[in-house]
Scaffold this motif. Sequence first.
Motif, short mmCIF file in Angstrom:
data_model
loop_
_atom_site.label_atom_id
_atom_site.label_comp_id
_atom_site.label_asym_id
_atom_site.label_seq_id
_atom_site.Cartn_x
_atom_site.Cartn_y
_atom_site.Cartn_z
N LEU A 4 55.04 20.52 -35.05
CA LEU A 4 53.79 20.05 -35.15
C LEU A 4 52.81 21.06 -35.92
CD1 LEU A 4 53.26 18.36 -31.86
CD2 LEU A 4 52.80 17.41 -33.88
N HIS A 5 52.81 22.47 -35.28
CA HIS A 5 52.22 23.42 -35.95
C HIS A 5 52.40 23.57 -37.48
CE1 HIS A 5 50.03 27.22 -36.50
NE2 HIS A 5 51.09 27.68 -37.12
N HIS A 6 53.84 23.57 -37.75
CA HIS A 6 54.19 23.93 -39.07
C HIS A 6 53.68 22.69 -40.19
CE1 HIS A 6 55.63 27.70 -38.93
NE2 HIS A 6 55.79 27.40 -38.00
N ALA A 7 53.43 21.50 -39.34
CA ALA A 7 53.04 20.23 -40.26
C ALA A 7 51.45 20.33 -40.19
CB ALA A 7 53.45 18.90 -39.51
N GLY A 8 50.83 21.07 -39.75
CA GLY A 8 49.17 21.40 -39.76
C GLY A 8 48.88 20.71 -38.43
N HIS A 9 49.31 20.31 -37.54
CA HIS A 9 48.59 19.95 -36.48
C HIS A 9 48.47 21.14 -35.30
CE1 HIS A 9 49.10 15.75 -38.13
NE2 HIS A 9 50.45 15.97 -38.32
N THR A 10 47.56 20.79 -34.18
CA THR A 10 47.49 21.84 -33.07
C THR A 10 48.16 21.06 -31.93
OG1 THR A 10 45.64 22.60 -34.16
CG2 THR A 10 45.82 23.04 -31.72
N GLU A 46 65.92 20.00 -34.27
CA GLU A 46 64.99 20.14 -35.46
C GLU A 46 64.76 18.91 -36.13
OE1 GLU A 46 63.27 23.27 -34.87
OE2 GLU A 46 63.21 23.70 -36.87
N ASP A 47 65.79 18.21 -36.53
CA ASP A 47 65.71 16.81 -37.16
C ASP A 47 64.98 16.15 -36.46
OD1 ASP A 47 66.78 17.09 -39.76
OD2 ASP A 47 68.97 17.00 -39.07
N LEU A 48 65.29 16.09 -34.83
CA LEU A 48 64.78 15.00 -34.13
C LEU A 48 63.07 15.23 -33.91
CD1 LEU A 48 65.56 13.14 -31.63
CD2 LEU A 48 65.14 15.10 -30.15
N VAL A 49 62.74 16.72 -33.79
CA VAL A 49 61.33 16.72 -33.92
C VAL A 49 60.60 16.49 -35.19
CG1 VAL A 49 61.48 18.18 -31.88
CG2 VAL A 49 61.44 19.25 -34.20
N ASP A 50 61.17 16.64 -36.08
CA ASP A 50 60.58 16.23 -37.45
C ASP A 50 60.55 14.60 -37.40
OD1 ASP A 50 60.60 18.73 -38.52
OD2 ASP A 50 62.34 18.61 -39.79
N VAL A 110 57.03 14.03 -36.02
CA VAL A 110 55.86 14.26 -36.84
C VAL A 110 55.88 13.17 -37.87
CG1 VAL A 110 54.96 15.87 -38.60
CG2 VAL A 110 56.03 16.78 -36.52
N ALA A 111 57.14 12.64 -38.38
CA ALA A 111 56.99 11.51 -39.32
C ALA A 111 56.52 10.19 -38.67
CB ALA A 111 58.43 11.25 -39.98
N ALA A 112 56.87 10.07 -37.59
CA ALA A 112 56.41 8.89 -36.67
C ALA A 112 54.69 8.87 -36.59
CB ALA A 112 57.07 8.73 -35.30
#
Length: 338
Positions: A20-26, A237-241, A244-246
């Motif tokens: 989430l952090h790396h996708a710009g979220h907190t 790592e794929d799972l949590v990506d 973020v996509a969802a």
Amino acid sequence: MNVLVTGGCGYIGSHACVALHHAGHTPIVLDNYSNSHPSVVGRIEELNGTPLTVYQSDIRDSKALARVFAEQDIGAVMHFAGLKAVGESVAKPLEYYDNNVTGTLNLLAAMREAQVSKLIFSSSATVYGDPAVVPIDEHSQTGGTTNPYGTSKYMVERCLADFANANSDWSITLLRYFNPIGAHPSGRIGEDPSGIPNNLMPFITQVAIGRREALSIFGNDYPTEDGTGVRDYIHVEDLVDGHVAALEKRGDVAGLHVYNLGTGNGVSVLQMVNAMNGVLGRDLPVRMEARRAGDIAECFANPAKAEQELGWKAKYSLTDMVEHSWNWQQSNPNGYQS
Ligand code: NAD
Ligand code: WQD
């Protein structure tokens, strides 16, 4: 966006905090540490390069939840908190229904009160029971679960479907995970089961590091290619990506959304052992045992819907998954207690 991550100190939740952090979220975490170690917080902060807000609270505590929503401007919730050990759930059904079902209903009520209407729920391929056909797509029948853990996930799915039906402005996404393994490539966060691991990969890595004598292979007489059980292992790592996509693709679309998160590849126990042997450059000690009660022969996903609608596809190979699990185990021989 500020995202409340319940169970954010656990295996999958901790990786979600980094993604989430790396996708710009907190990420803002709520966890009662019933199955996690507080030292994970420092590891997440190290990977994110920023402090993490953590509430040591229980999802069944309405006052604690109200406080979090009052203090933080939460835009969405990723709900990982819950109990997950199949065998334990048979011995302690009340605890499982209380944490998983009551806890989720309590969280939902707190979200409604705070007018937060985006939820991503950690469901499981276990809701498909023993599937009639593989690969399993999202239209496959659910129910027919064989233990209180699986039934609790199925019950929550039903509750969330009814809730979404009655609240047409909400976005609720059910993500049905297949078999998450692997760890962050840095080896700083990973899976740290307490006691004897129930799942295959942590057992394998504990044998590899010398904490356990040998891997018991539960059954080699299944109707599969080599007789051992086949599963769809997916890198965490794929799972949590996929989460973020969802969030980004479905968070603003009202309704109930359901996705399988898997690779679509079936891998047998023996293939997994061979993959680990290849990474280690030596053979793990194994012994053949009888089938484990409640196990099924084969379970793997048709992940096409997630690819089409979320633009998400698992990227990591089986070798990556095994290497990253082993890297985590080697760097932390006793998990977070190391
Ligand atoms: P985990 O046990 O590592 O993480 C769960 C976290 O939730 C832990 O940190 C625990 O302390 C916390 N927690 C538990 N009950 C709580 C409560 N009442 N209040 C607050 N915090 C609480 O498990 P995980 O492997 O990260 O799984 C996360 C979610 O994904 C779970 O809901 C699990 O059922 C689901 N899931 C996991 C798998 C898997 O194989 N790991 C597969 C499918 C679905
Ligand atoms: C995988 C394969 C075993 C351990 C469970 C839950 C499911 C989900 C994921 C949360 C099987 C074999 C295992 C061992 C072995 N969790 N095995 N020796 O059973 O697919 O799923 O975890 O939702 O709900 O049921 O995963 O990792 O336990 O087993 O031979 O020591 O490995 O028989 O074929 P499973 P697993």
